[in-house]
Every structure is written in structure tokens, then in C-alpha cells.
Design a protein around this motif. Sequence first.
Motif, PDB file in Angstrom:
ATOM      1  N   LEU A  81      95.197  46.711  35.232  1.00 38.82           N
ATOM      2  CA  LEU A  81      94.999  45.260  35.280  1.00 38.82           C
ATOM      3  C   LEU A  81      96.357  44.616  35.078  1.00 38.82           C
ATOM      4  CD1 LEU A  81      93.120  42.859  35.494  1.00 38.82           C
ATOM      5  CD2 LEU A  81      92.540  43.137  33.086  1.00 38.82           C
ATOM      6  N   MET A  82      96.862  44.001  36.123  1.00 38.99           N
ATOM      7  CA  MET A  82      98.206  43.449  36.075  1.00 38.99           C
ATOM      8  C   MET A  82      98.171  42.064  35.446  1.00 38.99           C
ATOM      9  SD  MET A  82     101.203  44.532  37.048  1.00 38.99           S
ATOM     10  CE  MET A  82     101.441  45.440  38.575  1.00 38.99           C
ATOM     11  N   LEU A  83      99.112  41.835  34.560  1.00 36.97           N
ATOM     12  CA  LEU A  83      99.249  40.515  33.945  1.00 36.97           C
ATOM     13  C   LEU A  83     100.584  39.940  34.387  1.00 36.97           C
ATOM     14  CD1 LEU A  83      98.111  41.077  30.267  1.00 36.97           C
ATOM     15  CD2 LEU A  83      97.107  39.502  31.913  1.00 36.97           C
ATOM     16  N   SER A  84     100.582  38.695  34.815  1.00 35.68           N
ATOM     17  CA  SER A  84     101.853  38.161  35.285  1.00 35.68           C
ATOM     18  C   SER A  84     101.918  36.667  35.099  1.00 35.68           C
ATOM     19  CB  SER A  84     102.036  38.492  36.758  1.00 35.68           C
ATOM     20  OG  SER A  84     103.159  37.816  37.265  1.00 35.68           O
ATOM     21  N   VAL A 100      97.020  48.146  42.191  1.00 37.99           N
ATOM     22  CA  VAL A 100      96.396  47.631  40.969  1.00 37.99           C
ATOM     23  C   VAL A 100      94.936  47.271  41.241  1.00 37.99           C
ATOM     24  CG1 VAL A 100      98.598  46.686  40.239  1.00 37.99           C
ATOM     25  CG2 VAL A 100      96.887  45.185  41.281  1.00 37.99           C
ATOM     26  N   HIS A 101      94.139  47.285  40.184  1.00 36.84           N
ATOM     27  CA  HIS A 101      92.717  47.000  40.337  1.00 36.84           C
ATOM     28  C   HIS A 101      92.383  45.545  40.058  1.00 36.84           C
ATOM     29  CE1 HIS A 101      93.228  51.300  39.514  1.00 36.84           C
ATOM     30  NE2 HIS A 101      92.263  51.456  40.382  1.00 36.84           N
ATOM     31  N   GLY A 102      93.257  44.905  39.309  1.00 35.54           N
ATOM     32  CA  GLY A 102      93.022  43.505  39.029  1.00 35.54           C
ATOM     33  C   GLY A 102      94.334  42.799  38.763  1.00 35.54           C
ATOM     34  N   TYR A 103      94.312  41.480  38.850  1.00 37.62           N
ATOM     35  CA  TYR A 103      95.540  40.706  38.661  1.00 37.62           C
ATOM     36  C   TYR A 103      95.170  39.390  37.992  1.00 37.62           C
ATOM     37  CZ  TYR A 103     100.288  39.171  40.048  1.00 37.62           C
ATOM     38  OH  TYR A 103     101.595  38.762  40.078  1.00 37.62           O
ATOM     39  N   ALA A 116      87.497  40.683  33.154  1.00 39.08           N
ATOM     40  CA  ALA A 116      88.363  41.444  34.043  1.00 39.08           C
ATOM     41  C   ALA A 116      88.462  42.901  33.596  1.00 39.08           C
ATOM     42  CB  ALA A 116      89.753  40.809  34.103  1.00 39.08           C
ATOM     43  N   ILE A 117      88.632  43.108  32.308  1.00 40.20           N
ATOM     44  CA  ILE A 117      88.725  44.482  31.788  1.00 40.20           C
ATOM     45  C   ILE A 117      87.447  45.243  32.104  1.00 40.20           C
ATOM     46  CG2 ILE A 117      88.812  45.874  29.680  1.00 40.20           C
ATOM     47  CD1 ILE A 117      90.724  43.766  28.511  1.00 40.20           C
TER      48      ILE A 117
END
Lengths: 219, 219
Positions: A81-84, A100-103, A116-117
Motif C-alpha cells: 500500500l503506497m503512501l505518498s 503496488v496494490h493500493g495508493y 485500504a489495508i
Amino acid sequence: MSEIKVVLVDDHQIVRDGIKALLSNSLGIKIIGEAQNANEFFADLKKQIPDVVLLDISLPMMSGIEISKILKTDYPKIKILMLSMYTSEDFVFNALKAGVHGYLPKNTTRDELVLAINEVFKGNGYFSKSIADTILKSYVKSAKFGNNVSSDTVKVLTNREQEILRYVVEGIKNPTIASRLSISIRTVETHKASILKKLELKNTVDLVKFAIKNKIIEL
Amino acid sequence: MSEIKVVLVDDHQIVRDGIKALLSNSLGIKIIGEAQNANEFFADLKKQIPDVVLLDISLPMMSGIEISKILKTDYPKIKILMLSMYTSEDFVFNALKAGVHGYLPKNTTRDELVLAINEVFKGNGYFSKSIADTILKSYVKSAKFGNNVSSDTVKVLTNREQEILRYVVEGIKNPTIASRLSISIRTVETHKASILKKLELKNTVDLVKFAIKNKIIEL
DNA sequence: CTGTAGTATAAGTAAAACACGTACTTAAAT
DNA sequence: ATTTAAGTACGTGTTTTACTTATACTACAG
């Protein structure tokens, strides 16, 4: 069902603490580790394997994108799970490409983070509204403009020139074109030269690019 | 603010009645006309111009996609909200390419329909959840698989060969490449020949196409 | 009827690309 | 330790292309 094991990777203490606070009393989610950079993270991976990794995209030494690529091959089961802070198309696209599976943007809410998790853990993709919007816009743009430069430009060429052009961009050599059309090689060359001049191009390579842009040939 | 003038285009009486019923007591939206096909619709356009047209994608004679294309050039101010039973990528993509402003499945709710009409009227795009999902999936897929054949196929080339390839497909001539890299023209030629052999291509034209396919260069 | 613009054609020369053969280096493979 | 393969690098001779210049035919406007 057992708890989702999460590892945090971010170079800022404050961010990590913030996320830990956000997730502190979330049932079903347990933070089993954290890392400031790729080295720490990969070292930790040798001891314990998380279900989901919350990954900052901009990290010193090795970016979140790079880390993702390695995870995809070496630990394909771990969900990313990308955090940006950035929601620009470029970042999102590269992250997706890296698998990635999520953003999520960093200003996400607790509820969205938890959701999201859970989603990525289940194997689904998760993209926050703003990210999804970015993707949508890009998709719509490419659908609208991506291809149809229109064939108006080709019309400045005479029929004979267009004919020659088609041969050239198929990769057929001048001598072959000449014999196919029963004209001299010189004539083919002259036509080719006029084409280049009219289209304001320099060489055959440009000609091929032009032909693809204008749908004279398919890729 | 005055009401949003809407025209309905669908070949099924029942669908048109259903939509009219759905929108009957919606403030701010007024259905000023309806048509069963493209001919009726374009005839009606000569009398009155709507703000938004609710367009069925599958119509006899001329499809909603075709109608959209004409509207984009002849009546660019009219917003198009496509209605379709199909949410498959192909339909959505073609609709977007044709320049529609929104896309809804026919099993939409009254609230979503009203929202969509208002959004497209304001000049925004509107895509229902299922459509947006379709687009997202396609985008994610293309980000993941669609484009980076490169990373795999190009890797059969040595670093030097890849370097040469990049120059070649930029339209830079062998002598120039040679002097840039401080090697002999022959060497450049040899590299180019190995590239062609490895990639099973015949000539520079093919090389350019390959490079575009594999995103080594942009159009 | 004649000048002019557009098109199709072509030759000569210079430049570039290609085909083929050779050679040195490095790194696996035996 | 020696062979093998792969990568890199050049030279010679031939083919192909680029660039320039030029002629003939047509259509069309003055």
C-alpha cells in the motif's frame, strides 16, 4: 481470522508515529515493525514477513518504487500500500507499474487507511478518490486525444508521394519500390525527398514516427 | 438559474418513459425532447438545442458513438451523457474517444442520474462507480502489463547495444553516434547489426517501430 | 496562347549504410 | 587450464541513400 500484520516504511519519525496512532485501536490490524529505509526494511524481512507493507514513495537511497519492484519478485505475497504526498499521474503510474496494490495520499483519514489495508490484504486494489480521479482523467485524456492526430497533414502530399510513403514506412528499400512501381530508383528518391521537405522532417526514422502518429501504419 | 434542457435518445419507448418518470419531479431538469434514432434526433436539433443529451449507445442505423462524434464537431456545446447496458472496457473506451462527458449503466438510480446530468452540465465528467472501476482496472492493467514489454525484451540487448539503439531510433546517424561515443563507425554498424539479429528485425524502420512499441522512445 | 505552378520523372556525385571478415577481452563451462 | 561464448571493436568492398540539378507533361489563370 487473525490480525493483519503490517510493516511501516517511512523516513520520517513523525509520519510513522502518526500512522501508528491512527491505527492504534483498529481491530484486526497489528503493526509488527517499522523501518526508515530500504536497508532496514529488507533486514527486518529476514526475521518476519508482514501481510501488508505501508510504503512511502519518496525515501532516501532507494525509492518506494524500487522497493516495490523487489518485493514483487522476492516476496510476491506481501501486499503493498503506497503512501505518498503526491497524487500526480506520473507517480501513480510508476507505482502501478511497479505493482503496488493500493495508493493513498498522506492526508488520508483513519477510516480510509483501515479500509485500504483490509482491501489490499484481501487481494483487491485500493485507490483513494483523488488517485482514482487522477487515473480517470489520464484515461479519459488518452482516450480522447491519444491517437487521432488526424490525417489532414498527409493531404499535402501528392498521391504518388503518399504511395511512396506507404512503401517506405513498411521498411521496403528504394530499389524494391522502384521495381514494384516500374520507375527509376532516382525517382523514388526524389519523391522521398519531397515528402521529407513537405513534412519538415529530417530522415526516414522521423518518417516512420510520422506515419505511426498519422495512422498510416499500425504498430 | 434556468433549468437544464435535456433530450432523450433511445429506441425503446419503455426506456424513454422510465427515464422521464425518473426525472419527472427533479427540480432544475427539463426534458424538452426525445428521439428514437439519429435521424429524429438531428431533425429535432434544428428546432431546439438542449444542454445535455442522454444517449443510448446501441441504436438502430447510427450508434450513439457515431452520434457523439457528429455532436462534438457540429454542436460542441451540447454535453453528452451516454447510457448503456454495457460497462465493458471496449464500449467505455470508444465512448470516451468519441468525446462523451459521462457514462452511466442503465440500471442507475434516480439520484445518480440527476447527479450525472448536473455534473456534465457543469462541464465536469461523470462516470458511475462501475464504469470508473472498469477504467481503473484497465489503467492498472496497462500500467502493469501493457507497456513494459521493454524491460523484458530489451534486456536481451547488452548495455552498449541498448545505448546504440536509443541513438538510432532518435534518428541520429551512425557517423554522429560514432563520434559521440568515440568509437568507429564500423563498430556502431556492428552493434546495430547485432541488435537487428537479436530482435529478429530486418531494418531501421522495424527498429523504430520496435522502439515505439517498447516505449524506448515517445511519439 | 503563354507563363506558371504542380507533378512525375531521372542522372551525377557525395555520404551513409550494409555485408563480411577479423581480432581482442572477459567470463563462464568443461 | 583450456575451451567456448559473448561483448566489443575495426577495416575493406559493395550497395543504398541523400542531395543537387534538370527535363517533360499537365492544368489552369491571365
